[in-house]
Design a protein around this motif. Structure first.
Motif, PDB file in Angstrom:
ATOM      1  N   LYS A 133      62.197  -5.072  65.358  1.00 24.80           N
ATOM      2  CA  LYS A 133      62.438  -6.319  64.633  1.00 24.80           C
ATOM      3  C   LYS A 133      61.266  -6.662  63.724  1.00 24.80           C
ATOM      4  N   GLU A 134      60.057  -6.555  64.236  1.00 23.21           N
ATOM      5  CA  GLU A 134      58.874  -6.885  63.439  1.00 23.21           C
ATOM      6  C   GLU A 134      58.707  -5.925  62.268  1.00 23.21           C
ATOM      7  N   ALA A 135      58.973  -4.642  62.482  1.00 22.96           N
ATOM      8  CA  ALA A 135      58.866  -3.664  61.398  1.00 22.96           C
ATOM      9  C   ALA A 135      59.858  -4.007  60.285  1.00 22.96           C
ATOM     10  N   LYS A 136      61.065  -4.378  60.676  1.00 26.48           N
ATOM     11  CA  LYS A 136      62.082  -4.746  59.684  1.00 26.48           C
ATOM     12  C   LYS A 136      61.678  -6.011  58.931  1.00 26.48           C
ATOM     13  N   LEU A 137      61.131  -7.001  59.635  1.00 24.55           N
ATOM     14  CA  LEU A 137      60.698  -8.242  58.988  1.00 24.55           C
ATOM     15  C   LEU A 137      59.557  -7.990  57.997  1.00 24.55           C
ATOM     16  N   ILE A 138      58.596  -7.157  58.382  1.00 23.04           N
ATOM     17  CA  ILE A 138      57.483  -6.853  57.477  1.00 23.04           C
ATOM     18  C   ILE A 138      57.999  -6.136  56.240  1.00 23.04           C
ATOM     19  N   GLU A 139      58.866  -5.147  56.457  1.00 23.37           N
ATOM     20  CA  GLU A 139      59.412  -4.402  55.320  1.00 23.37           C
ATOM     21  C   GLU A 139      60.200  -5.317  54.386  1.00 23.37           C
ATOM     22  N   LEU A 140      61.017  -6.195  54.952  1.00 23.44           N
ATOM     23  CA  LEU A 140      61.789  -7.127  54.124  1.00 23.44           C
ATOM     24  C   LEU A 140      60.884  -8.097  53.373  1.00 23.44           C
ATOM     25  N   SER A 141      59.812  -8.542  54.015  1.00 24.15           N
ATOM     26  CA  SER A 141      58.908  -9.470  53.330  1.00 24.15           C
ATOM     27  C   SER A 141      58.170  -8.789  52.178  1.00 24.15           C
ATOM     28  N   ILE A 142      57.965  -7.487  52.281  1.00 21.02           N
ATOM     29  CA  ILE A 142      57.335  -6.758  51.181  1.00 21.02           C
ATOM     30  C   ILE A 142      58.350  -6.500  50.072  1.00 21.02           C
ATOM     31  N   ARG A 143      59.555  -6.102  50.462  1.00 24.07           N
ATOM     32  CA  ARG A 143      60.577  -5.783  49.464  1.00 24.07           C
ATOM     33  C   ARG A 143      61.074  -7.023  48.719  1.00 24.07           C
ATOM     34  N   HIS A 144      61.185  -8.125  49.422  1.00 20.91           N
ATOM     35  CA  HIS A 144      61.729  -9.353  48.823  1.00 20.91           C
ATOM     36  C   HIS A 144      60.782 -10.518  49.070  1.00 20.91           C
ATOM     37  N   PRO A 145      59.630 -10.511  48.405  1.00 23.88           N
ATOM     38  CA  PRO A 145      58.680 -11.608  48.628  1.00 23.88           C
ATOM     39  C   PRO A 145      59.199 -12.909  48.041  1.00 23.88           C
ATOM     40  N   TYR A 146      58.785 -13.983  48.646  1.00 22.09           N
ATOM     41  CA  TYR A 146      59.155 -15.301  48.133  1.00 22.09           C
ATOM     42  C   TYR A 146      58.376 -15.532  46.847  1.00 22.09           C
ATOM     43  N   GLN A 147      59.089 -15.848  45.772  1.00 25.25           N
ATOM     44  CA  GLN A 147      58.432 -16.052  44.488  1.00 25.25           C
ATOM     45  C   GLN A 147      58.681 -17.463  44.001  1.00 25.25           C
ATOM     46  N   GLU A 199      52.219   1.168  62.203  1.00 23.83           N
ATOM     47  CA  GLU A 199      51.990   1.235  63.645  1.00 23.83           C
ATOM     48  C   GLU A 199      53.277   0.940  64.420  1.00 23.83           C
ATOM     49  N   TYR A 200      54.000  -0.109  64.021  1.00 26.50           N
ATOM     50  CA  TYR A 200      55.228  -0.473  64.720  1.00 26.50           C
ATOM     51  C   TYR A 200      56.285   0.623  64.599  1.00 26.50           C
ATOM     52  N   VAL A 201      56.402   1.199  63.415  1.00 25.59           N
ATOM     53  CA  VAL A 201      57.374   2.283  63.212  1.00 25.59           C
ATOM     54  C   VAL A 201      56.991   3.492  64.059  1.00 25.59           C
ATOM     55  N   MET A 202      55.691   3.814  64.100  1.00 27.64           N
ATOM     56  CA  MET A 202      55.216   4.959  64.884  1.00 27.64           C
ATOM     57  C   MET A 202      55.500   4.758  66.376  1.00 27.64           C
ATOM     58  N   ILE A 203      55.228   3.572  66.886  1.00 25.00           N
ATOM     59  CA  ILE A 203      55.490   3.297  68.302  1.00 25.00           C
ATOM     60  C   ILE A 203      56.985   3.398  68.590  1.00 25.00           C
ATOM     61  N   GLY A 204      57.809   2.830  67.710  1.00 27.24           N
ATOM     62  CA  GLY A 204      59.263   2.915  67.887  1.00 27.24           C
ATOM     63  C   GLY A 204      59.758   4.354  67.906  1.00 27.24           C
ATOM     64  N   GLN A 205      59.238   5.181  66.991  1.00 25.93           N
ATOM     65  CA  GLN A 205      59.646   6.582  66.951  1.00 25.93           C
ATOM     66  C   GLN A 205      59.179   7.331  68.197  1.00 25.93           C
ATOM     67  N   THR A 206      58.002   6.997  68.686  1.00 22.39           N
ATOM     68  CA  THR A 206      57.491   7.632  69.906  1.00 22.39           C
ATOM     69  C   THR A 206      58.370   7.275  71.098  1.00 22.39           C
ATOM     70  N   ILE A 207      58.782   6.033  71.185  1.00 22.06           N
ATOM     71  CA  ILE A 207      59.673   5.608  72.274  1.00 22.06           C
ATOM     72  C   ILE A 207      61.010   6.348  72.168  1.00 22.06           C
ATOM     73  N   GLU A 208      61.529   6.474  70.962  1.00 28.57           N
ATOM     74  CA  GLU A 208      62.809   7.171  70.773  1.00 28.57           C
ATOM     75  C   GLU A 208      62.700   8.655  71.130  1.00 28.57           C
ATOM     76  N   ARG A 209      61.589   9.296  70.751  1.00 32.26           N
ATOM     77  CA  ARG A 209      61.393  10.703  71.117  1.00 32.26           C
ATOM     78  C   ARG A 209      61.259  10.865  72.623  1.00 32.26           C
ATOM     79  N   THR A 210      60.557   9.920  73.248  1.00 34.17           N
ATOM     80  CA  THR A 210      60.409   9.949  74.708  1.00 34.17           C
ATOM     81  C   THR A 210      61.780   9.888  75.358  1.00 34.17           C
TER      82      THR A 210
END
Length: 146
Positions: free
Chosen positions: A20-34, A68-79
């Motif tokens: 959730k946090e990774a998605k929120l950060i990505e969305l805030s970068i892609r669509h910043p409040y202007q 970091e959040y994406v890496m941890i998520g991918q590590t959990i999925e691989r596990t």
């Protein structure tokens, strides 16, 4: 229990939070409040953004928290992917599906999985060992910072 065991268990149990946090950060970068630039005449505004997409991709790539959040998520999925079926089920119940009255409670999760609490603990240890192994692979592959 060691501190590392507890730390890894916390990371596993926060899997959905990391997503959730990774998605929120990505969305805030892609669509910043202007803020409105004050151009009310309907003409072209000054200072047009000619290379916005490239700049956005660079910001996404360079965001340390997001990476970091994406890496941890991918590590959990691989596990999860390399575990045998009974450990996958235990991982889903104890760490990932943390809603309702079974949420991270060993006795309740063990009852739901129809195993003894001690068996669940051994399974949790096996899951943590594999998660640590997958995390170590990430640490070896990850390039060092300058």
């Amino acid at each position: 229990m060691t501190d590392k065991f507890k730390e890894l268990e916390v990371k596993l149990s926060k899997y959905k939070w990391y997503l959730k946090e990774a998605k929120l950060i990505e969305l805030s970068i892609r669509h910043p409040y202007q803020l409105n630039d004050g151009n009310v005449g309907g003409g072209k505004s000054s200072g047009g953004d000619t290379d916005g997409a490239l700049r956005t991709l660079i910001k996404i790539d360079e965001n340390d928290d997001l990476n970091e959040y994406v890496m941890i998520g991918q590590t959990i999925e691989r596990t999860f992917a390399v575990l045998p079926e009974h450990l996958q089920e235990a991982m889903m119940e104890f760490y990932i599906n943390r809603k309702g009255h079974y949420r991270g409670h060993p006795k309740r999760c063990a009852a739901k999985l129809n195993v003894d609490v001690k068996t669940l603990y051994r399974w949790r240890c096996e899951i943590i060992v594999e998660f640590d192994r997958q995390s170590s692979k990430d640490a070896r592959v990850r390039p060092s910072s300058p």
